[in-house]
Design a protein around this motif. Structure first.
Motif, short mmCIF file in Angstrom:
data_model
loop_
_atom_site.label_atom_id
_atom_site.label_comp_id
_atom_site.label_asym_id
_atom_site.label_seq_id
_atom_site.Cartn_x
_atom_site.Cartn_y
_atom_site.Cartn_z
N ASP A 160 0.87 -1.18 0.00
CA ASP A 160 0.00 0.00 0.00
C ASP A 160 0.91 1.23 0.00
O ASP A 160 1.68 1.43 0.93
CB ASP A 160 -0.88 -0.03 1.26
N SER A 161 0.85 2.03 -1.04
CA SER A 161 1.77 3.17 -1.21
C SER A 161 1.55 4.32 -0.23
O SER A 161 2.38 5.23 -0.16
CB SER A 161 1.65 3.73 -2.64
N GLN A 162 0.47 4.31 0.52
CA GLN A 162 0.18 5.43 1.42
C GLN A 162 1.20 5.51 2.55
O GLN A 162 1.59 4.50 3.13
CB GLN A 162 -1.22 5.29 2.02
N LEU A 163 1.62 6.73 2.84
CA LEU A 163 2.63 6.99 3.86
C LEU A 163 2.30 6.31 5.19
O LEU A 163 3.15 5.66 5.80
CB LEU A 163 2.78 8.51 4.06
N GLU A 164 1.03 6.43 5.62
CA GLU A 164 0.65 5.87 6.92
C GLU A 164 0.58 4.34 6.93
O GLU A 164 0.38 3.73 7.98
CB GLU A 164 -0.67 6.48 7.42
N ARG A 165 0.75 3.71 5.78
CA ARG A 165 0.72 2.23 5.70
C ARG A 165 2.11 1.62 5.56
O ARG A 165 2.25 0.40 5.44
CB ARG A 165 -0.15 1.80 4.52
N MET A 166 3.16 2.45 5.61
CA MET A 166 4.52 1.94 5.43
C MET A 166 4.89 0.89 6.48
O MET A 166 5.44 -0.16 6.16
CB MET A 166 5.52 3.10 5.46
N GLU A 167 4.56 1.17 7.72
CA GLU A 167 4.89 0.21 8.79
C GLU A 167 4.14 -1.10 8.59
O GLU A 167 4.70 -2.18 8.78
CB GLU A 167 4.54 0.82 10.16
N ALA A 168 2.88 -1.02 8.17
CA ALA A 168 2.08 -2.23 7.91
C ALA A 168 2.69 -3.03 6.76
O ALA A 168 2.72 -4.27 6.79
CB ALA A 168 0.63 -1.86 7.59
N ASN A 169 3.21 -2.35 5.74
CA ASN A 169 3.89 -3.03 4.64
C ASN A 169 5.10 -3.81 5.14
O ASN A 169 5.29 -4.98 4.79
CB ASN A 169 4.37 -2.02 3.58
N ILE A 170 5.92 -3.15 5.94
CA ILE A 170 7.15 -3.77 6.45
C ILE A 170 6.82 -4.99 7.32
O ILE A 170 7.41 -6.05 7.19
CB ILE A 170 8.02 -2.74 7.21
N GLU A 171 5.83 -4.81 8.21
CA GLU A 171 5.40 -5.93 9.08
C GLU A 171 4.88 -7.10 8.26
O GLU A 171 5.17 -8.26 8.55
CB GLU A 171 4.32 -5.45 10.05
N SER A 172 4.10 -6.80 7.23
CA SER A 172 3.52 -7.86 6.40
C SER A 172 4.60 -8.61 5.62
O SER A 172 4.56 -9.83 5.49
CB SER A 172 2.48 -7.26 5.44
#
Length: 197
Positions: A104-116
């Protein structure tokens, strides 16, 4: 790993779309299903909650040509993005031939991307797979949103391996087929390598 059915002369491959909740995994499969001709696809099976989040998986069998006289059939799955369903994620990864990580390219989803992505690596390792050794591509979805992180930053955080990557706007189909073709090519290359040993 891929399943070969000699009686029907068919090779069945499994591609799993992985990523955080609401990143666009299901949207990718819906778009593919809508655009592919009826003779190339099976029924799209989708299990969702009332809020439209995939609860278990989406499954779409897709026929993509032949290898040495065998039809290749790709089974596309998505995993639930919510951490609560980790056991389901592990189950869906069993027998995987290729993985698409939808970020998800949204700034606030960066941490969720890394965790996933970390979760994907762990879940694959528990089943004896190495993310660095299986066909793997990354899709940067939601590129049209005003809060989308620059691709260079996404690449730095998520694509250390320099795997094929695609920008996408899944509801519009941008990057959807590029991503699928890219992972399918990698899976077929692995199959051909295995067949020539």
């Amino acid at each position: 790993m891929s399943f070969i059915n000699y009686s029907s002369r068919e090779i069945n491959c499994k591609i799993v779309y992985y990523g955080p909740g609401l990143c666009g995994k299901t949207t990718n499969l819906h778009y593919i299903h809508k655009k592919v001709g009826p003779n190339m696809k099976g029924k799209l099976i989708s299990l969702s909650t009332e809020t439209e989040r995939t609860l278990f998986f989406d499954f779409l069998p897709l026929s993509l040509g032949e290898i040495r006289g065998f039809r290749t059939r790709f089974h596309l799955y998505t995993v639930p993005g919510q951490v609560f369903y980790d056991a389901s994620r592990k189950l869906i990864l069993k027998g995987v031939d290729g993985v698409v990580f939808v970020a998800d390219s949204q700034l606030e989803r960066m941490e969720a991307n890394i965790e996933s992505l970390d979760n994907l690596r762990v879940n694959l390792a528990e089943q004896g797979y190495d993310l660095d050794r299986i066909p793997f591509v990354i899709q940067y979805n939601k590129r049209d949103l005003p809060n989308a992180v620059p691709v260079e930053e996404l690449r730095r955080e998520l694509n250390y391996r320099n795997v094929p990557e695609w920008n996408a706007i899944a509801p519009q189909g941008v990057g959807v087929f590029d991503t699928l073709k890219s992972v399918a090519r990698l899976v077929l290359r692995e199959l051909k390598k295995g067949g020539s040993r």
